[in-house]
Design an enzyme around this catalytic site. Structure first.
Site, short mmCIF file in Angstrom:
data_model
loop_
_atom_site.label_atom_id
_atom_site.label_comp_id
_atom_site.label_asym_id
_atom_site.label_seq_id
_atom_site.Cartn_x
_atom_site.Cartn_y
_atom_site.Cartn_z
N ARG A 50 15.82 49.82 39.86
CA ARG A 50 15.86 49.85 38.40
C ARG A 50 16.76 50.98 37.90
NH1 ARG A 50 9.70 50.24 36.66
NH2 ARG A 50 9.87 51.96 38.17
N ASP A 73 20.23 46.37 35.78
CA ASP A 73 19.28 46.00 34.74
C ASP A 73 19.04 44.49 34.80
OD1 ASP A 73 17.75 45.64 32.51
OD2 ASP A 73 19.30 46.26 31.07
N HIS A 139 -4.19 43.84 46.00
CA HIS A 139 -3.60 44.72 47.00
C HIS A 139 -4.10 44.29 48.37
CE1 HIS A 139 -1.43 47.50 44.47
NE2 HIS A 139 -2.45 47.59 43.65
N TYR A 143 -6.51 40.97 49.73
CA TYR A 143 -6.00 39.82 50.50
C TYR A 143 -6.74 39.67 51.83
CZ TYR A 143 -2.30 40.93 47.17
OH TYR A 143 -1.61 41.24 46.03
N ASP A 168 -0.46 44.29 54.11
CA ASP A 168 0.88 44.67 53.67
C ASP A 168 1.92 44.56 54.78
OD1 ASP A 168 0.25 45.18 51.07
OD2 ASP A 168 0.21 47.36 51.25
#
Length: 390
Positions: A50, A73, A139, A143, A168
């Site tokens: 970003r 952007d 998170h 899961y 993760d």
């Protein structure tokens, strides 16, 4: 032959994925882990961050190593067009948005694969692209809770989160990396890319394959601390030592079990005669705990060294890099941030992974990446002026 040999020499030291180009739409957790795995093995990974983070020191110095970073952007039409241009010549792109977000941005698989038919489009989510919970937040712990993995790990009374390794990383980022590479191989064979839907629920379920196999055979109980590998067996677990540390024991096979009780001086104890006599397991655990408590962890580690008993000291995160075995293999390395980090793995005999490059300052490669993509200095300056790129 000379060209082939020169190509092979060029590939050495660049990793087995040299020549593979990946665009990573910046996210957290499993997505960056996937990018790290691919980049560690030589893929060219460009991470899109970003603009608000431009110039910042990377907050994830290990997960974001080996990347080039460009800030774009994604809320501007010009920024979307830049991303499309970058993926036009990529082998793969991956994102970790909620289902539908990439499509609303104009960066969904239909948008990008229409421009680059060979493109592999990786999607990393918790619940998957469809299903009644696809739009729900979550998170790792959520899961793995729904797949049975969390239920199976912990004490008899309570589940214990296994860090965020199962959802993760093992069932998420690593599964996505496998999916992307599988699809890239297919695309190079067929000329057609495809979408890879990697969900942490699916991945953590896959990691439970052996346990579900045991369930089908009737050799696994669906309760914690009731099975050989979940802490019930006296020969597969941890024991506290006199200094408050622990030893990990795992002599599943009878010859290793015999070696363990020999080192502990328990060979003639009748309670240890039947390794899998469940009626004796609680007594065996009590006696093992009492014996291990008589010495320090390092004293026991010395006793078991070379005894082929499948017993090892439980090392901390800071101790592990200093163990002689890990040192000999270079399992850990000092990163550019000055602290320990895991070295790239696995190992390759002909195309070893390159030395990891430090995680970049966010946005530090914007001009370089845009130039490589064909943008002129004037166009790059215009993109910077209107805030599309920083």
């Amino acid at each position: 032959m000379g060209h082939i040999e020169s190509t092979q020499r060029a590939a050495q030291g660049r990793g087995p994925l040299a020549g593979v180009r990946i665009v990573e739409l910046g996210g957290i957790g499993p997505g960056p882990f996937c990018g790290m795995l691919l980049a560690d093995l030589g893929a060219e990974v460009v991470r899109i961050d970003r603009p608000a983070e431009a110039g910042q020191v990377n907050r994830m110095p290990v997960l974001h190593r080996n990347r080039r970073s460009i800030t774009i952007d994604l809320k501007s039409p010009e920024g979307i067009e830049v991303v499309r241009t970058l993926t036009d010549t990529a082998d793969a792109v991956f994102e970790g948005f909620r289902p539908g977000v990439a499509e609303r941005l104009g960066l969904g698989p239909d948008d990008l694969i229409a421009r680059n038919p060979r493109l592999v489009y990786g999607r990393m989510t918790g619940w998957g692209q469809d299903g009644p919970m696809a739009q729900e937040p979550g998170h790792d712990i959520n899961y793995i809770a729904l797949t049975g993995a969390l239920h199976a790990i912990g004490t008899p009374d309570d589940p214990i989160p296994p860090l965020n390794l199962v959802g993760d990383f093992g069932g998420g980022g690593m599964l996505l990396a496998l999916g992307i590479l599988s699809a890239v191989i297919n695309a190079r064979t067929t000329g057609h890319g495809q979408v890879v839907d990697a969900a942490m629920t699916d991945g953590s379920a896959t990691l439970l394959a052996m346990m579900y196999g045991f369930l089908a055979q009737g050799t696994w109980q669906d309760t914690r601390s009731s099975n050989m590998l979940d802490g019930a067996a006296p020969y597969y677990g941890t024991y506290r030592t006199s200094d408050g540390r622990h030893m990990a024991v795992g002599p599943v096979e009878p010859q290793f079990y015999a070696a363990m009780i020999r080192v502990l001086g328990l060979t003639d104890d009748p309670d240890f005669a039947g390794q899998n006599d469940r009626s004796k397991w609680s007594v065996m655990k009590e006696k093992l705990a009492a014996v291990f408590a008589t010495r320090t962890r390092d004293e026991w580690a010395k006793e078991f060294d070379g005894q082929e008993a499948c017993v090892a000291p439980v090392l901390s995160l800071l101790e592990a890099p200093l163990h002689p075995h890990n040192t000999a293999r270079g399992t850990y390395r000092i990163g550019a941030h000055g602290s320990w980090e895991p070295a790239p793995s696995p190992r390759f005999s002909r195309t070893p992974a390159p030395e990891p490059a430090p995680a970049p300052v966010v946005g530090s490669h914007s001009d370089e990446v845009l130039t490589q993509a064909g943008y002129t200095p004037e166009h790059i300056a215009a993109l910077r002026t209107d805030g599309t790129v920083k």
